[in-house]
Design an enzyme around this catalytic site. Structure first.
Site: not given
Length: 468
Positions: A76, A151, A175
């Site tokens: 990520k 996210s 997220s």
């Protein structure tokens, strides 16, 4: 079966038995990424393919290093990776190449993962729609006109599109859970402290966000969680835990509380509650008792505590961006809003928010004396058009902040409960949705075992993969 359709656990076993090489796995994933990623834009900062193939061949020659040996992983883009561009989605860091790994990346690398690139996120992870001015927008593999959420949107979309065998994510305000629901995969927010942070900045008050795993099945989820979990002695409140491939929980006799829309407090788009109840019927068919539950705590109090504590932490961590004029001009308005909210807080407001949080934790503990799990929808809206910044209203009810439409994730986030996002199938609109299965703090293994029982009965990610 194509290598990219095989589970991470399956690929790891095949590599260990030398039925397939790390180089063959890498080649298959790079070919898949070449075909699919231009449309989805889940993986950014992709490394040179020749360099990756050399690394995969070196992994074959060296032999097994750990449970992720030879698996292609994209980390990520909020996690620093040594030698691999990490932008946080911010123009301020558009060319930033870290000189060391964050702890999460360090653990995955030590377990044998080969980092191929990064997964896209919103700028600074703010908002559940993965777009930013550096890398653009990530699109939903099930409908390229729609968002993949965030996210951890790049992670979820990359998994769903078979560009990654497993993926890391992080979760402050849904997220891991929201993009999992939008992309028909699993996302697990662990009990706070199980997957530790790096020893930077504040580590005593910053107890809202955590990293965790995403996968297309529960065994893969446990595989990655076992790599991620374990105390960092340099930060407080750590937990320990080991996670093997779980046996499915026996759901007979278990009681699950269904919280629905929290007595109407959480406005839902049409069809979401009904789709969530499809998942509940699976547990019911497995022998669990589903009990509708009235709101156990005032939603407006939870929101008050949430926005206060979140703003305090954002203002503290991001104040440098705000005070540097050139950097401030390059920072998204949602982040500026968060910082300004935090800078205007009083100590009394922060204390009151912490008291609310404490009372909710105590109330939830009482609920888990009665129930084995709590369930809420994992999102309040279906995947929305990719050109939107965020939904301005739900059913005509205006959203008063950029993240109010995600409020349903707050009950778990505020008090650090383990929460597993389970795919709940597809609505009449053909779009995916999911639910949150929440357990008592520290019962991560039990929640995952319930997820394994659910996966064995449904297997949505493999039953209906995206038609790209």
């Amino acid at each position: 079966m194509e290598l990219t359709a095989i589970s991470a656990v399956g690929l790891a076993a095949m590599i260990a038995r030398r039925e397939v090489s790390c180089a063959e796995v890498m080649a298959a994933y790079l070919a898949r990424i070449e075909v699919v990623n231009p449309a989805v834009n889940a993986i950014v900062s992709l490394r040179d393919s020749d360099a990756l193939m050399d690394e995969a061949r070196a992994a074959d020659a060296a032999g097994a290093r750990g449970p992720l040996h030879g698996l292609p992983i994209a980390v990520k883009n909020l996690v620093a990776t040594k030698g691999l561009r990490t932008t946080y989605g911010s123009p301020v860091y558009a060319d930033y190449v870290p000189v060391k790994d964050d702890l999460l990346a360090e653990r995955m690398r030590a377990a044998g993962a080969i980092f191929i690139g990064k997964t896209n996120t919103p700028e600074w992870g703010h908002g559940s729609h993965s777009f930013n001015p550096v890398h653009g927008v990530t699109r939903n593999p099930y409908d390229l006109a729609r968002t993949a959420g965030g996210s951890s949107g790049g992670a979820a979309a990359g998994l769903a599109a078979r560009m990654l065998p497993v993926a890391d994510g992080s979760d402050m305000m849904g997220s891991l859970r929201n993009p999992a629901a939008f992309c028909n995969v699993y996302g697990f927010r662990p009990t706070w402290g199980l997957v530790p942070s790096d020893a930077v900045g504040d580590t005593f008050m910053a107890t809202l966000a955590t990293e965790g795993p995403m996968a297309r099945d529960i065994a893969d989820l446990a595989l990655l969680l076992d790599v991620q979990a374990g105390e960092n002695p340099a930060v407080p409140f750590g937990r320990t835990g080991r996670f093997a491939v779980p046996e499915p929980a026996d759901m007979r006799g278990k009681k699950i509380a269904w919280l629905g829309d929290w007595g109407g407090a959480y406005t839902m788009e049409p069809g979401i509650l009904g789709q969530s109840e499809v998942a509940l019927r699976v547990f019911e068919d497995l022998g669990a008792e589903i009990v509708p539950l009235a709101p156990p705590f005032p939603a407006e109090k939870l929101w008050q505590a949430w926005v206060t504590l979140r703003a305090m932490l954002n203002a503290g961590a991001k104040r440098g961006l705000y005070e540097h004029a050139a950097h401030r001009a390059l920072t998204k308005p949602e982040t500026i809003w968060e910082i300004e909210q935090g800078l205007n807080l009083t100590a009394a407001a922060v204390y009151e928010a912490s008291v609310i949080r404490s009372r909710w934790y105590a109330r939830a503990a009482g609920l888990f004396d009665q129930f084995d799990a709590l369930v809420l929808p994992a999102a309040q809206v279906w995947p929305f058009p990719a050109e939107w910044r965020w939904p301005q209203d739900i059913n005509g009810v205006a959203m008063d902040t950029y993240h109010r439409w995600m409020e349903v994730v707050v009950p778990a986030s505020l008090i650090g409960l383990p929460a597993l996002a389970l795919p709940a199938g597809f609505g009449a609109n053909g779009l995916p949705m999911g639910v949150q299965l929440m357990g008592r703090s520290g019962t991560d293994a039990e929640v995952i075992a319930m997820g394994q029982a659910y996966h064995a009965a449904t297997d949505w990610p493999n039953k209906r993969p995206p038609a790209l």
